[in-house]
Design an enzyme around this catalytic site. Structure first.
Site, short mmCIF file in Angstrom:
data_model
loop_
_atom_site.label_atom_id
_atom_site.label_comp_id
_atom_site.label_asym_id
_atom_site.label_seq_id
_atom_site.Cartn_x
_atom_site.Cartn_y
_atom_site.Cartn_z
CG HIS A 19 0.14 -6.46 5.52
ND1 HIS A 19 -0.10 -6.07 6.81
CD2 HIS A 19 0.36 -5.33 4.81
CE1 HIS A 19 -0.02 -4.75 6.89
NE2 HIS A 19 0.25 -4.29 5.69
CB SER B 41 -1.27 -3.65 1.54
OG SER B 41 -0.05 -4.14 2.03
CD GLN C 221 -7.93 -1.66 7.61
OE1 GLN C 221 -8.15 -2.81 7.98
NE2 GLN C 221 -6.73 -1.10 7.74
CB CYS D 75 1.85 3.37 9.87
SG CYS D 75 1.57 2.05 8.67
N GLY E 66 0.79 -1.22 0.00
CA GLY E 66 0.00 0.00 0.00
C GLY E 66 0.82 1.27 0.00
CB THR E 67 3.80 2.39 1.89
OG1 THR E 67 3.18 2.29 3.18
CG2 THR E 67 4.72 3.61 1.89
CG ASN F 218 -6.01 3.55 8.90
OD1 ASN F 218 -6.36 4.56 8.26
ND2 ASN F 218 -5.02 3.59 9.76
CB THR G 105 13.19 -9.36 -10.02
OG1 THR G 105 14.30 -9.08 -10.89
CG2 THR G 105 12.71 -10.79 -10.23
#
Length: 381
Positions: free
Chosen positions: A201, A199, A179, A326, A71-72, A151, A237
């Site tokens: 995770h 993201s 989120q 974060c 996401g970042t 979030n 890669t």
């Protein structure tokens, strides 16, 4: 008692099926997807198969999915490259005061380069007014970035309405959907979204991998420079094992599964609030209960320090949080709650975020609620 994890908005446990497929890819598909030999072609085919799965989940073209580190990176790419590549058209950007740090800190960086950023306010329920977006739009506005779901408090933003508004304006529309993607059916083309960050995770996939949706109708320079991976749109890669894990996590998120989770998490919330009422614990839910993600419950416990409450719960094997992961390890107050209530409101230091996910069941929620009530009473003695 087994530990109880209720901080899924920060990160989620990796699903066993995801671990299995990642282990297989690490062991068997080690070729570089950019290589032209058999090993490389095998890796490339798998990469494109996963891209199709993810594109289908959003109802977009396969070509419109760009794999990245999460996401970042997605937020930085969307915001910085849109701003820099369009600065001849204008240097005004719009976002909200309650965005994730990956957006807010990126906007601050662009301000240091001479860009002007309008940070839209929210009301005391955390809601954004579309009229405020409309009023903020100018001829030199090149980007509007509004998160899909918050979030910290879970509020869903008026994405469709903003997309409709921008149909008659040349500004690019970006949304951080990190989120929300795990629980909401999101169709970017129908919503007028040009760029969307995800993201893995947050959906029971691995850390360090994600993707950016980019509408084919807009141009966006590569944020990273180097090789010609991702059709020259993201150098480096590809993390095939991580991408495979993300693809499996997406496969598991069927429409039926999302609906099931929504109902289950809404039940969890009802259990907690009902028991708090029975125990006569003073509390206030932060955010708008009618417009939010079901897996996030942010609660203000009057007269109870959130830091102290978290410490006591952690000692008892329970994990919740005060807000964005974060900002963990800092003493800074929640910028989301400050935007809602003002800087001196008691809720800022007395609120916690409870977030549900894979592995939680009703028994755990009952146990957690009993511990929570016991702990609050002990603190307030």
């Amino acid at each position: 008692m087994e530990p109880i994890y209720l901080d899924h908005a920060a990160t989620t446990p990796v699903h066993p099926s995801v671990i299995e497929i990642m282990a297989s890819e690490l062991a068997n598909t080690f070729g570089n997807p950019s290589s032209i030999h058999t090993f490389g072609r095998q890796a490339h085919r798998k990469l494109e198969d996963i891209r199709q799965v993810i594109a289908a989940s959003l109802g977009v073209k396969t070509h419109e999915i760009i794999f990245n580190s999460g996401g970042t990176e997605g937020d930085n790419t969307a915001i910085i490259e849109t701003a820099l590549s369009r600065k001849e058209q204008g240097m005004h950007l719009i976002t909200t005061a309650i965005e994730h740090p990956a957006v807010l800190e990126t906007m601050k960086y662009l301000e240091s380069l001479g860009f002007e950023v309008t940070y839209l306010p929210v009301d005391k329920k955390g809601n954004l007014s579309v009229k405020d977006v409309e009023k903020a739009l100018r001829e030199d506005t090149t980007l509007v970035s509004v998160m899909y779901g918050n979030n910290e408090i879970g509020n869903l933003m008026p994405i469709k309405e903003i997309g409709t508004l921008l149909q008659t304006h040349p500004a690019v529309f970006h949304t951080d959907a990190v989120q929300a993607y795990g629980s909401q059916k999101i169709l970017p083309h129908d919503l007028g979204i040009d760029l969307l960050s995800i993201s893995a995770h947050k959906i029971n996939g691995p850390k360090g991998v994600g993707f950016l949706f980019k509408n084919d109708q807009i141009s966006l320079p590569s944020f990273l420079h180097g090789g010609e991976q991702e059709e020259k749109r993201r150098a480096g890669t590809e993390n095939l094992a991580g991408i495979a894990g993300m693809g499996k996590a997406v496969e598991l998120l069927t429409d039926d599964e999302k609906e099931y989770r929504h109902e289950k998490y809404a039940d969890f919330e009802r259990i907690i609030l009902t028991e708090l009422d029975k125990a006569q614990i003073a509390y206030q839910v932060n955010g708008d209960p009618k417009k939010k993600l079901a897996h996030i419950l942010n609660v203000h416990f009057s007269g109870v320090s959130s830091d102290l409450l978290l410490m006591h719960l952690d000692l008892k094997g329970v994990a919740i949080s005060t807000g964005s992961a974060c900002t963990a390890g800092t003493v800074e107050p929640s910028h989301v709650l400050e935007a809602m209530y003002g800087k001196n409101h008691s809720a800022i230091k007395e609120s916690v975020r409870i977030s549900f996910g894979f592995g939680n069941d009703e028994k755990q929620i009952q146990q957690f609620t009993a511990i929570l009530i016991e702990t609050i009473k002990k603190i307030k003695q």
